[in-house]
Write a protein that holds these residues in place. Structure first.
Motif, PDB file in Angstrom:
ATOM      1  N   ASP A  64       0.864  -1.096   0.018  1.00 50.49           N
ATOM      2  CA  ASP A  64       0.132   0.089  -0.188  1.00 50.49           C
ATOM      3  C   ASP A  64       0.802   1.318   0.054  1.00 50.49           C
ATOM      4  N   PRO A  65       0.728   2.060  -0.924  1.00 46.67           N
ATOM      5  CA  PRO A  65       1.603   3.271  -1.088  1.00 46.67           C
ATOM      6  C   PRO A  65       1.493   4.187   0.106  1.00 46.67           C
ATOM      7  N   SER A  66       0.305   4.219   0.856  1.00 47.41           N
ATOM      8  CA  SER A  66       0.266   5.071   2.040  1.00 47.41           C
ATOM      9  C   SER A  66       1.090   4.529   3.107  1.00 47.41           C
ATOM     10  N   GLN A  67       1.180   3.044   3.440  1.00 44.44           N
ATOM     11  CA  GLN A  67       1.760   2.596   4.393  1.00 44.44           C
ATOM     12  C   GLN A  67       3.236   2.545   3.966  1.00 44.44           C
ATOM     13  N   LEU A  68       3.666   2.558   2.635  1.00 47.78           N
ATOM     14  CA  LEU A  68       4.967   2.534   2.142  1.00 47.78           C
ATOM     15  C   LEU A  68       5.572   3.984   2.655  1.00 47.78           C
ATOM     16  N   SER A  69       4.739   5.046   2.342  1.00 42.95           N
ATOM     17  CA  SER A  69       5.007   6.316   2.695  1.00 42.95           C
ATOM     18  C   SER A  69       5.160   6.446   4.256  1.00 42.95           C
ATOM     19  N   ALA A  70       4.527   5.830   5.231  1.00 43.85           N
ATOM     20  CA  ALA A  70       4.613   6.279   6.482  1.00 43.85           C
ATOM     21  C   ALA A  70       5.975   5.282   7.066  1.00 43.85           C
ATOM     22  N   ALA A  71       5.866   4.278   6.504  1.00 41.90           N
ATOM     23  CA  ALA A  71       7.280   3.466   6.797  1.00 41.90           C
ATOM     24  C   ALA A  71       8.616   4.250   6.576  1.00 41.90           C
ATOM     25  N   PHE A  72       8.477   4.836   5.221  1.00 47.22           N
ATOM     26  CA  PHE A  72       9.728   5.521   4.685  1.00 47.22           C
ATOM     27  C   PHE A  72       9.901   6.781   5.498  1.00 47.22           C
ATOM     28  N   SER A  73       8.862   7.401   5.911  1.00 52.00           N
ATOM     29  CA  SER A  73       9.049   8.858   6.791  1.00 52.00           C
ATOM     30  C   SER A  73       9.378   8.419   7.999  1.00 52.00           C
ATOM     31  N   ASP A  74       8.954   7.339   8.623  1.00 52.31           N
ATOM     32  CA  ASP A  74       9.207   6.971   9.901  1.00 52.31           C
ATOM     33  C   ASP A  74      10.853   6.561   9.954  1.00 52.31           C
ATOM     34  N   GLY A  75      11.352   5.760   8.743  1.00 59.92           N
ATOM     35  CA  GLY A  75      12.866   5.579   8.450  1.00 59.92           C
ATOM     36  C   GLY A  75      13.668   6.774   8.367  1.00 59.92           C
ATOM     37  N   LYS A  76      13.156   7.607   7.605  1.00 61.42           N
ATOM     38  CA  LYS A  76      13.799   8.980   7.598  1.00 61.42           C
ATOM     39  C   LYS A  76      13.991   9.803   8.990  1.00 61.42           C
ATOM     40  N   ALA A  77      12.913   9.685   9.802  1.00 57.67           N
ATOM     41  CA  ALA A  77      12.823  10.124  11.274  1.00 57.67           C
ATOM     42  C   ALA A  77      13.955   9.600  11.998  1.00 57.67           C
ATOM     43  N   GLN A  78      13.875   8.168  11.887  1.00 59.25           N
ATOM     44  CA  GLN A  78      14.879   7.351  12.665  1.00 59.25           C
ATOM     45  C   GLN A  78      16.258   7.679  12.190  1.00 59.25           C
ATOM     46  N   LEU A  79      16.770   7.894  11.035  1.00 54.74           N
ATOM     47  CA  LEU A  79      18.082   8.246  10.459  1.00 54.74           C
ATOM     48  C   LEU A  79      18.517   9.646  11.226  1.00 54.74           C
ATOM     49  N   GLU A  80      17.515  10.368  11.196  1.00 55.76           N
ATOM     50  CA  GLU A  80      17.843  11.648  11.800  1.00 55.76           C
ATOM     51  C   GLU A  80      18.263  11.702  13.455  1.00 55.76           C
ATOM     52  N   VAL A  81      17.542  10.827  13.982  1.00 51.34           N
ATOM     53  CA  VAL A  81      17.656  10.450  15.336  1.00 51.34           C
ATOM     54  C   VAL A  81      19.087   9.919  15.393  1.00 51.34           C
ATOM     55  N   ALA A  82      19.361   8.990  14.762  1.00 52.11           N
ATOM     56  CA  ALA A  82      20.570   8.096  14.758  1.00 52.11           C
ATOM     57  C   ALA A  82      21.782   9.084  14.342  1.00 52.11           C
ATOM     58  N   LYS A  83      21.770   9.967  13.576  1.00 54.48           N
ATOM     59  CA  LYS A  83      22.862  10.876  13.224  1.00 54.48           C
ATOM     60  C   LYS A  83      23.086  11.739  14.492  1.00 54.48           C
ATOM     61  N   ARG A  84      21.901  12.206  15.084  1.00 56.34           N
ATOM     62  CA  ARG A  84      22.153  13.229  16.374  1.00 56.34           C
ATOM     63  C   ARG A  84      22.984  12.302  17.459  1.00 56.34           C
ATOM     64  N   GLN A  85      22.516  11.103  17.818  1.00 53.06           N
ATOM     65  CA  GLN A  85      22.920  10.173  18.718  1.00 53.06           C
ATOM     66  C   GLN A  85      24.473   9.787  18.208  1.00 53.06           C
ATOM     67  N   ALA A  86      24.760   9.541  17.175  1.00 52.07           N
ATOM     68  CA  ALA A  86      26.038   9.142  17.021  1.00 52.07           C
ATOM     69  C   ALA A  86      27.001  10.206  17.274  1.00 52.07           C
ATOM     70  N   LEU A  87      26.587  11.594  16.844  1.00 55.30           N
ATOM     71  CA  LEU A  87      27.478  12.820  17.281  1.00 55.30           C
ATOM     72  C   LEU A  87      27.422  12.797  18.858  1.00 55.30           C
ATOM     73  N   VAL A  88      26.588  12.722  19.537  1.00 56.53           N
ATOM     74  CA  VAL A  88      26.541  12.742  20.955  1.00 56.53           C
ATOM     75  C   VAL A  88      27.396  11.730  21.588  1.00 56.53           C
ATOM     76  N   TYR A  89      27.193  10.557  21.173  1.00 56.51           N
ATOM     77  CA  TYR A  89      28.179   9.518  21.535  1.00 56.51           C
ATOM     78  C   TYR A  89      29.425   9.527  21.207  1.00 56.51           C
ATOM     79  N   SER A  90      29.767  10.400  19.999  1.00 49.62           N
ATOM     80  CA  SER A  90      31.176  10.374  19.728  1.00 49.62           C
ATOM     81  C   SER A  90      31.853  11.505  20.832  1.00 49.62           C
ATOM     82  N   LEU A  91      30.924  12.630  21.062  1.00 49.50           N
ATOM     83  CA  LEU A  91      31.602  13.576  22.087  1.00 49.50           C
ATOM     84  C   LEU A  91      31.779  12.997  23.176  1.00 49.50           C
ATOM     85  N   TYR A  92      31.097  12.012  23.723  1.00 41.00           N
ATOM     86  CA  TYR A  92      31.400  11.584  25.236  1.00 41.00           C
ATOM     87  C   TYR A  92      31.738   9.869  25.230  1.00 41.00           C
ATOM     88  N   ALA A  93      32.465   9.451  24.329  1.00 42.15           N
ATOM     89  CA  ALA A  93      32.883   8.290  24.078  1.00 42.15           C
ATOM     90  C   ALA A  93      33.868   7.745  25.209  1.00 42.15           C
TER      91      ALA A  93
END
Length: 94
Positions: A53-82
């Motif tokens: 279903d295109p709407s479910q695909l779009s929702a999952a893709f949007s969630d994935g993009k949001a998770q990517l942004e969270v992961a990028k921020r977390q990787a930066l924070v973890y690198s500062l306090y490694a």
């Protein structure tokens, strides 16, 4: 079949998101977090591989993009306090 107004992401976009999430997972210095991020990415894509279903695909893709942004921020924070000491899993046998 009526066409809905929502266009799902292309296969190329989905693969780019998958690779980006795995790439960000490699940036975590802590072994446990790195493996968790990798496992979560693989599991999420495996769970959603049969979406049609295109709407479910779009929702999952949007969630994935949001998770990517969270992961990028977390990787930066973890690198500062490694931690100064490497995990036993990160130490290579010489």
């Amino acid at each position: 079949m009526a066409a809905s107004g929502v266009a799902g992401p292309t296969r190329t976009e989905v693969l780019q998101l998958y690779r980006s999430l795995l790439r960000v997972a490699r940036q975590f210095s802590d072994y446990n977090i790195r493996e968790y991020s990798k496992r979560r990415t693989i599991d999420a894509f495996r769970d959603n591989k049969n979406l049609t279903d295109p709407s479910q695909l779009s929702a999952a893709f949007s969630d994935g993009k949001a998770q990517l942004e969270v992961a990028k921020r977390q990787a930066l924070v973890y690198s500062l306090y490694a931690p100064k000491v490497k995990s036993i899993m990160d130490i290579k046998a010489s």
